[in-house]
Design an enzyme around this catalytic site. Structure first.
Site, PDB file in Angstrom:
ATOM      1  N   LYS A 152       0.838  -1.061  -0.029  1.00 41.01           N
ATOM      2  CA  LYS A 152      -0.080  -0.070  -0.178  1.00 41.01           C
ATOM      3  C   LYS A 152       0.839   1.088  -0.076  1.00 41.01           C
ATOM      4  CE  LYS A 152      -4.513  -1.816   1.656  1.00 41.01           C
ATOM      5  NZ  LYS A 152      -5.519  -1.493   2.653  1.00 41.01           N
ATOM      6  N   LYS A 154      -4.869 -11.330  -5.501  1.00 40.08           N
ATOM      7  CA  LYS A 154      -5.918 -11.672  -4.936  1.00 40.08           C
ATOM      8  C   LYS A 154      -7.079 -10.588  -5.622  1.00 40.08           C
ATOM      9  CE  LYS A 154      -6.212  -8.947  -0.859  1.00 40.08           C
ATOM     10  NZ  LYS A 154      -7.247  -8.727   0.062  1.00 40.08           N
ATOM     11  N   LYS A 188     -10.911  -5.018  -3.668  1.00 42.91           N
ATOM     12  CA  LYS A 188     -11.686  -3.899  -3.726  1.00 42.91           C
ATOM     13  C   LYS A 188     -10.976  -2.755  -4.340  1.00 42.91           C
ATOM     14  CE  LYS A 188     -12.063  -3.196   1.128  1.00 42.91           C
ATOM     15  NZ  LYS A 188     -13.052  -3.831   1.921  1.00 42.91           N
TER      16      LYS A 188
HETATM   17  P1  ATP Z   1      -9.295  -5.703  -0.167  1.00 42.61           P
HETATM   18  O1  ATP Z   1      -7.960  -6.067  -0.595  1.00 42.61           O
HETATM   19  O2  ATP Z   1     -10.418  -6.153  -0.915  1.00 42.61           O
HETATM   20  O3  ATP Z   1      -9.147  -4.362   0.387  1.00 42.61           O
HETATM   21  P2  ATP Z   1      -8.741  -6.430   2.414  1.00 42.61           P
HETATM   22  O4  ATP Z   1      -8.372  -7.735   2.886  1.00 42.61           O
HETATM   23  O5  ATP Z   1      -7.423  -5.333   2.585  1.00 42.61           O
HETATM   24  O6  ATP Z   1      -9.375  -6.642   1.265  1.00 42.61           O
HETATM   25  P3  ATP Z   1     -11.008  -6.262   4.055  1.00 42.61           P
HETATM   26  O7  ATP Z   1     -12.149  -6.032   2.962  1.00 42.61           O
HETATM   27  O8  ATP Z   1     -11.446  -5.833   5.344  1.00 42.61           O
HETATM   28  O9  ATP Z   1      -9.766  -5.802   3.411  1.00 42.61           O
HETATM   29  O10 ATP Z   1     -11.082  -7.788   4.246  1.00 42.61           O
HETATM   30  C1  ATP Z   1     -12.172  -8.537   4.947  1.00 42.61           C
HETATM   31  C2  ATP Z   1     -11.797 -10.050   5.028  1.00 42.61           C
HETATM   32  O11 ATP Z   1     -12.135 -10.484   3.786  1.00 42.61           O
HETATM   33  C3  ATP Z   1     -10.437 -10.315   5.403  1.00 42.61           C
HETATM   34  O12 ATP Z   1     -10.488 -11.510   6.553  1.00 42.61           O
HETATM   35  C4  ATP Z   1      -9.715 -10.584   4.353  1.00 42.61           C
HETATM   36  O13 ATP Z   1      -8.687 -11.804   4.525  1.00 42.61           O
HETATM   37  C5  ATP Z   1     -10.798 -11.235   3.415  1.00 42.61           C
HETATM   38  N1  ATP Z   1     -10.585 -11.129   2.144  1.00 42.61           N
HETATM   39  C6  ATP Z   1     -10.277 -10.017   1.255  1.00 42.61           C
HETATM   40  N2  ATP Z   1      -9.874 -10.296  -0.012  1.00 42.61           N
HETATM   41  C7  ATP Z   1     -10.043 -11.641   0.039  1.00 42.61           C
HETATM   42  C8  ATP Z   1      -9.739 -12.570  -1.192  1.00 42.61           C
HETATM   43  N3  ATP Z   1      -9.386 -12.035  -2.502  1.00 42.61           N
HETATM   44  N4  ATP Z   1      -9.963 -14.035  -0.971  1.00 42.61           N
HETATM   45  C9  ATP Z   1     -10.385 -14.315   0.077  1.00 42.61           C
HETATM   46  N5  ATP Z   1     -10.396 -13.629   1.316  1.00 42.61           N
HETATM   47  C10 ATP Z   1     -10.368 -12.304   1.180  1.00 42.61           C
END
Ligand code: ATP
Ligand code: LTN
Length: 327
Positions: free
Chosen positions: A110, A193, A196
């Site tokens: 990030k 992965k 969002k």
């Molecule tokens: P993003 O990268 O989409 O912003 P993040 O992990 O930074 O996701 P959160 O939205 O808070 O942030 O994630 C919520 C939950 O979803 C966490 O437990 C995270 O590990 C899980 N998660 C996020 N992306 C994935 C993915 N691509 N596959 C499986 N689990 C995910």
């Protein structure tokens, strides 16, 4: 046994969030009283539009409820409503080292592109706030997706160090990973992965995507070379689509591939899009309905915070005593 997890209310929620984390989190409400946090203090580690942050927080609450979270069973609340999170996070900055935070890959990713001196302090210390969330409730199990495992390991190290210095206080928390779906990959690139914060909306299926959008995104999803529908590491794009298919239908991936013997990607993709739409539409209906009553959502979140408050206050008091603060 205490179970706790958090989710950032910083935009859309996607099928990766659901299959990797939320599905399992909601299932756990049947046997335990899990705590799920909408982590707005984490969300502001990157700039947020205040109006949007507020709306996204309510949206995330509505989505949890639409997916089946029962606020009588699980505790759902907004992190910033209990100041204990921020207070403990500060204390933990005195337990962790710069070096171990610098190693966190999410921070490195990030913060990439920005000049090192301009990367936010909050982004840097973010995993300590997550550790505080977990330790405040002495949580033992933390249902998360694969990308959060490194942060959880840091929380474990900090718990151990605190216990060594100040006496046994925290159980060492374990990650609970989904058996399938712990790492859903991007539809436009199966090597990263689903996220969002992806630059293209073709990366993800949002839980709020309408039928046309779902069809369009699945049609455009990248596939592997060859035309056979098989599940394996040699076909990472297809493997990902099959994991999603299996996740929303509860069928085994092998059962699905058998149906497509002799058929090609076109049939498979049409059916996958239909399966996603069938899965999402009743959820979206409940979600839209829940959003018509904002006050009800706010009340549910307040009630969750009030249920959690005594334990948070109790742990923080115990920690302060151990640190030698005058109470
Ligand atoms: P993003 O990268 O989409 O912003 P993040 O992990 O930074 O996701 P959160 O939205 O808070 O942030 O994630 C919520 C939950 O979803 C966490 O437990 C995270 O590990 C899980 N998660 C996020 N992306 C994935 C993915 N691509 N596959 C499986 N689990 C995910
Ligand atoms: N950092 C996590 C969200 C999060 C969390 C937590 C997860 C905040 N506090 C406590 C588990 C336990 C993320 O970005 N997904």
């Amino acid at each position: 046994m205490r179970i706790l997890s958090g989710i950032q209310p910083s935009g859309i929620l996607h099928i990766g969030n659901y299959l990797g984390a939320m599905r399992q989190q909601i299932a756990l409400q049947e046997e335990h009283e899990p705590i799920y946090l909408l982590v707005d203090l984490h969300a502001i580690t990157v700039p947020q539009d205040p109006k949007l942050l507020r709306q996204n927080t309510l949206n995330a609450a509505a989505m949890y409820l639409a997916l089946g979270l029962d606020p009588e069973k699980a505790i759902l609340y907004v992190q910033s409503q209990l100041s204990e999170h921020a207070e403990l996070a500060w204390i933990l900055t005195t337990i962790a080292s710069m070096g171990e935070l610098e190693r966190m890959t999410q921070f490195k990713e990030k913060g990439r592109g920005e000049e090192r001196t301009k990367v936010g302090m909050g982004l840097f210390s973010y995993p300590l706030l997550m550790a505080a969330d977990i330790l405040l409730y002495k949580a033992q199990k933390v249902p998360i997706g694969d990308d959060q495992v490194q942060h959880l390991e840091l929380a474990r190290d900090i718990a151990k160090r605190f216990n060594q210095r100040f006496g046994d206080t925290f159980p060492i928390p374990d990650a609970l990973l989904a058996e399938s779906g712990a790492r859903i990959m991007g539809l436009d690139d199966p090597t990263v992965k689903m996220s969002k914060s992806a630059t293209s909306a073709y990366n993800y299926i949002a839980l709020t995507d309408d039928a046309d959008t779902v069809r369009n995104k699945i049609k455009k999803a990248v596939t592997d070379s060859g035309s056979e529908i098989t599940y394996g590491n040699d076909k990472p794009a297809l493997k990902n689509l099959l994991t999603i298919f299996s996740g929303v239908t509860n069928e085994k991936a092998e059962t699905i591939t058998e149906r497509y013997a002799g058929k090609g990607y076109a049939d498979f993709k049409t059916d996958l899009a239909d399966a996603l739409i069938a899965f999402l539409s009743p959820i979206q209906e409940r979600y839209q309905h829940l959003l018509t009553d904002e006050q009800q959502l706010v009340d549910i979140l307040h009630a969750g915070a009030e249920r959690a408050r005594p334990q948070a206050a109790h742990t923080l008091k115990e920690i302060k005593e151990k640190l030698g603060f005058v109470l």
